[in-house]
Design a protein around this motif. Sequence first.
Motif, PDB file in Angstrom:
ATOM      1  N   GLN A 221       4.605 -43.287 -48.732  1.00  0.00           N
ATOM      2  CA  GLN A 221       3.573 -42.570 -49.633  1.00  0.00           C
ATOM      3  C   GLN A 221       4.192 -42.279 -50.876  1.00  0.00           C
ATOM      4  OE1 GLN A 221       0.289 -40.127 -48.069  1.00  0.00           O
ATOM      5  NE2 GLN A 221       1.024 -40.535 -46.024  1.00  0.00           N
ATOM      6  N   GLY A 222       5.342 -41.930 -50.861  1.00  0.00           N
ATOM      7  CA  GLY A 222       6.209 -41.353 -51.820  1.00  0.00           C
ATOM      8  C   GLY A 222       5.762 -39.896 -52.094  1.00  0.00           C
ATOM      9  N   LEU A 223       6.067 -39.466 -53.348  1.00  0.00           N
ATOM     10  CA  LEU A 223       5.606 -38.190 -53.550  1.00  0.00           C
ATOM     11  C   LEU A 223       4.360 -37.531 -53.439  1.00  0.00           C
ATOM     12  CD1 LEU A 223       8.118 -37.455 -56.542  1.00  0.00           C
ATOM     13  CD2 LEU A 223       8.487 -36.981 -54.093  1.00  0.00           C
ATOM     14  N   ALA A 224       3.706 -38.497 -53.401  1.00  0.00           N
ATOM     15  CA  ALA A 224       2.012 -37.989 -53.181  1.00  0.00           C
ATOM     16  C   ALA A 224       1.726 -37.461 -51.740  1.00  0.00           C
ATOM     17  CB  ALA A 224       1.221 -39.522 -53.243  1.00  0.00           C
TER      18      ALA A 224
ATOM     19  N   GLY B 165      15.861 -40.182 -38.912  1.00  0.00           N
ATOM     20  CA  GLY B 165      14.467 -39.820 -39.963  1.00  0.00           C
ATOM     21  C   GLY B 165      14.200 -41.226 -40.648  1.00  0.00           C
ATOM     22  N   ARG B 166      13.537 -40.987 -41.543  1.00  0.00           N
ATOM     23  CA  ARG B 166      12.989 -42.015 -42.630  1.00  0.00           C
ATOM     24  C   ARG B 166      13.060 -41.454 -43.873  1.00  0.00           C
ATOM     25  NH1 ARG B 166      10.408 -40.815 -38.882  1.00  0.00           N
ATOM     26  NH2 ARG B 166       8.951 -39.975 -40.039  1.00  0.00           N
ATOM     27  N   TYR B 167      13.637 -42.311 -45.049  1.00  0.00           N
ATOM     28  CA  TYR B 167      13.392 -42.221 -46.339  1.00  0.00           C
ATOM     29  C   TYR B 167      12.844 -43.007 -47.203  1.00  0.00           C
ATOM     30  CZ  TYR B 167      17.611 -45.341 -47.116  1.00  0.00           C
ATOM     31  OH  TYR B 167      18.194 -46.401 -47.289  1.00  0.00           O
ATOM     32  N   TYR B 168      12.254 -42.540 -48.549  1.00  0.00           N
ATOM     33  CA  TYR B 168      11.980 -43.246 -49.377  1.00  0.00           C
ATOM     34  C   TYR B 168      12.696 -43.167 -50.574  1.00  0.00           C
ATOM     35  CZ  TYR B 168       8.331 -44.528 -52.957  1.00  0.00           C
ATOM     36  OH  TYR B 168       7.949 -45.152 -53.835  1.00  0.00           O
ATOM     37  N   LEU B 169      12.958 -44.143 -51.418  1.00  0.00           N
ATOM     38  CA  LEU B 169      13.706 -43.834 -52.560  1.00  0.00           C
ATOM     39  C   LEU B 169      12.925 -43.708 -53.837  1.00  0.00           C
ATOM     40  CD1 LEU B 169      16.710 -44.327 -53.941  1.00  0.00           C
ATOM     41  CD2 LEU B 169      15.964 -46.614 -54.475  1.00  0.00           C
TER      42      LEU B 169
ATOM     43  N   GLN C 244       9.735 -29.926 -43.431  1.00  0.00           N
ATOM     44  CA  GLN C 244       9.245 -30.914 -42.824  1.00  0.00           C
ATOM     45  C   GLN C 244       9.874 -32.196 -43.526  1.00  0.00           C
ATOM     46  OE1 GLN C 244       5.647 -28.868 -43.545  1.00  0.00           O
ATOM     47  NE2 GLN C 244       4.885 -29.267 -41.636  1.00  0.00           N
ATOM     48  N   LEU C 245       9.979 -31.969 -44.983  1.00  0.00           N
ATOM     49  CA  LEU C 245      10.466 -33.031 -45.768  1.00  0.00           C
ATOM     50  C   LEU C 245      11.520 -32.341 -46.864  1.00  0.00           C
ATOM     51  CD1 LEU C 245       6.887 -34.266 -46.826  1.00  0.00           C
ATOM     52  CD2 LEU C 245       8.427 -35.376 -45.501  1.00  0.00           C
ATOM     53  N   GLY C 246      12.368 -33.294 -47.503  1.00  0.00           N
ATOM     54  CA  GLY C 246      13.394 -32.912 -48.224  1.00  0.00           C
ATOM     55  C   GLY C 246      13.496 -33.865 -49.237  1.00  0.00           C
ATOM     56  N   ILE C 247      13.653 -33.405 -50.819  1.00  0.00           N
ATOM     57  CA  ILE C 247      14.322 -34.434 -51.550  1.00  0.00           C
ATOM     58  C   ILE C 247      15.618 -34.295 -51.744  1.00  0.00           C
ATOM     59  CG2 ILE C 247      14.322 -34.987 -54.134  1.00  0.00           C
ATOM     60  CD1 ILE C 247      11.346 -33.834 -54.093  1.00  0.00           C
ATOM     61  N   VAL C 248      16.517 -35.144 -51.137  1.00  0.00           N
ATOM     62  CA  VAL C 248      17.922 -35.164 -51.034  1.00  0.00           C
ATOM     63  C   VAL C 248      18.624 -36.223 -51.692  1.00  0.00           C
ATOM     64  CG1 VAL C 248      17.739 -33.687 -48.874  1.00  0.00           C
ATOM     65  CG2 VAL C 248      17.918 -36.185 -48.695  1.00  0.00           C
TER      66      VAL C 248
ATOM     67  N   ILE D 124      18.057 -40.102 -55.650  1.00  0.00           N
ATOM     68  CA  ILE D 124      17.398 -39.086 -54.609  1.00  0.00           C
ATOM     69  C   ILE D 124      16.265 -39.905 -54.060  1.00  0.00           C
ATOM     70  CG2 ILE D 124      17.926 -37.221 -55.773  1.00  0.00           C
ATOM     71  CD1 ILE D 124      15.021 -37.244 -57.325  1.00  0.00           C
ATOM     72  N   VAL D 125      16.004 -39.439 -52.702  1.00  0.00           N
ATOM     73  CA  VAL D 125      15.164 -39.748 -51.803  1.00  0.00           C
ATOM     74  C   VAL D 125      14.338 -38.760 -51.237  1.00  0.00           C
ATOM     75  CG1 VAL D 125      16.669 -41.631 -51.118  1.00  0.00           C
ATOM     76  CG2 VAL D 125      16.605 -39.760 -49.815  1.00  0.00           C
ATOM     77  N   LEU D 126      12.946 -38.938 -50.714  1.00  0.00           N
ATOM     78  CA  LEU D 126      12.087 -38.374 -49.965  1.00  0.00           C
ATOM     79  C   LEU D 126      12.651 -38.702 -48.502  1.00  0.00           C
ATOM     80  CD1 LEU D 126       9.585 -36.209 -49.901  1.00  0.00           C
ATOM     81  CD2 LEU D 126       8.438 -38.093 -49.943  1.00  0.00           C
ATOM     82  N   TRP D 127      12.995 -37.483 -47.823  1.00  0.00           N
ATOM     83  CA  TRP D 127      13.253 -37.821 -46.472  1.00  0.00           C
ATOM     84  C   TRP D 127      12.783 -36.841 -45.338  1.00  0.00           C
ATOM     85  CZ3 TRP D 127      17.966 -34.908 -43.997  1.00  0.00           C
ATOM     86  CH2 TRP D 127      18.417 -35.689 -42.758  1.00  0.00           C
TER      87      TRP D 127
END
Length: 258
Positions: A119-122, A200-204, A182-186, A106-109
């Motif tokens: 920044q991650g989930l913060a 967009g941009r994502y963070y693992l 605005q954001l999603g965990i996908v 999963i990623v924050l996207w």
Amino acid sequence: MKKFLVILFATLLALPASLATAAPLLVAAASDLAYCIDELAAAFRKETPGAEVKVSTGASGNFFAQIRNGAPFHVFLSADMMYPTQLAKAGAADGATLRPYAVGRIVLWTTDSRFDVNQGLALLRDPRVTRIAIGNPDTAPYGRAAKAVLVRDKLWEAVQPRLVIGENIAQAAQFVQTGNAQLGIVSLATVRSPKMAGVGRYYLISDTGVPPIEQGAIVTAVGMKEPLAGRFVRFLGSPAARAILERQGFGLPAVSND
């Protein structure tokens, strides 16, 4: 002689009809496979000339309920191992065919340029973040995974009022893509798909301390009468299928010897 010709004629008439009405293989696939399931089906058809595969995608929990209640799917590709395991215990699937075929991430996207996902989930503590999309934790394994990492990072209570719940991971991603969140965990597979690549941009998100998203395939009770069902499940462990899954952002389970 006349009797023989009548029988022969009847046989010749029956053969084309039986071939023409051969039933397709019906596959219920978790929505995180939406962007690669057609490629998997095409690769299977290439290895199995004449095979016809029809795929439906959706939330694993919804398919679980449908199959348990007699829906005529031959193969179930779940986004977890729990649902197919429960189907086997209920007699609605063949437990001997259960096998892991992929490991999800999963990623924050986001597609909103105001937010730095590095920044991650913060980042979810930012007061400007008012809408966060996730899959339904009750029916979608990726929704459960999203909840697990939010609980792990002590964010679950804080973000609940801002959650936008999708029926499945594909709908959660759609909320982000359309600006309804605005954001999603996908899923990583979603953002790396050809349709979404570069959007967009994502963070693992780290999976430390949470259960892995091990995804399972199984032949249903209905599928036990369809020879192609078991063949399709075994195909998912082939080099061709594993290459497709890995390219789409999935991790791979250990190679099975069966």
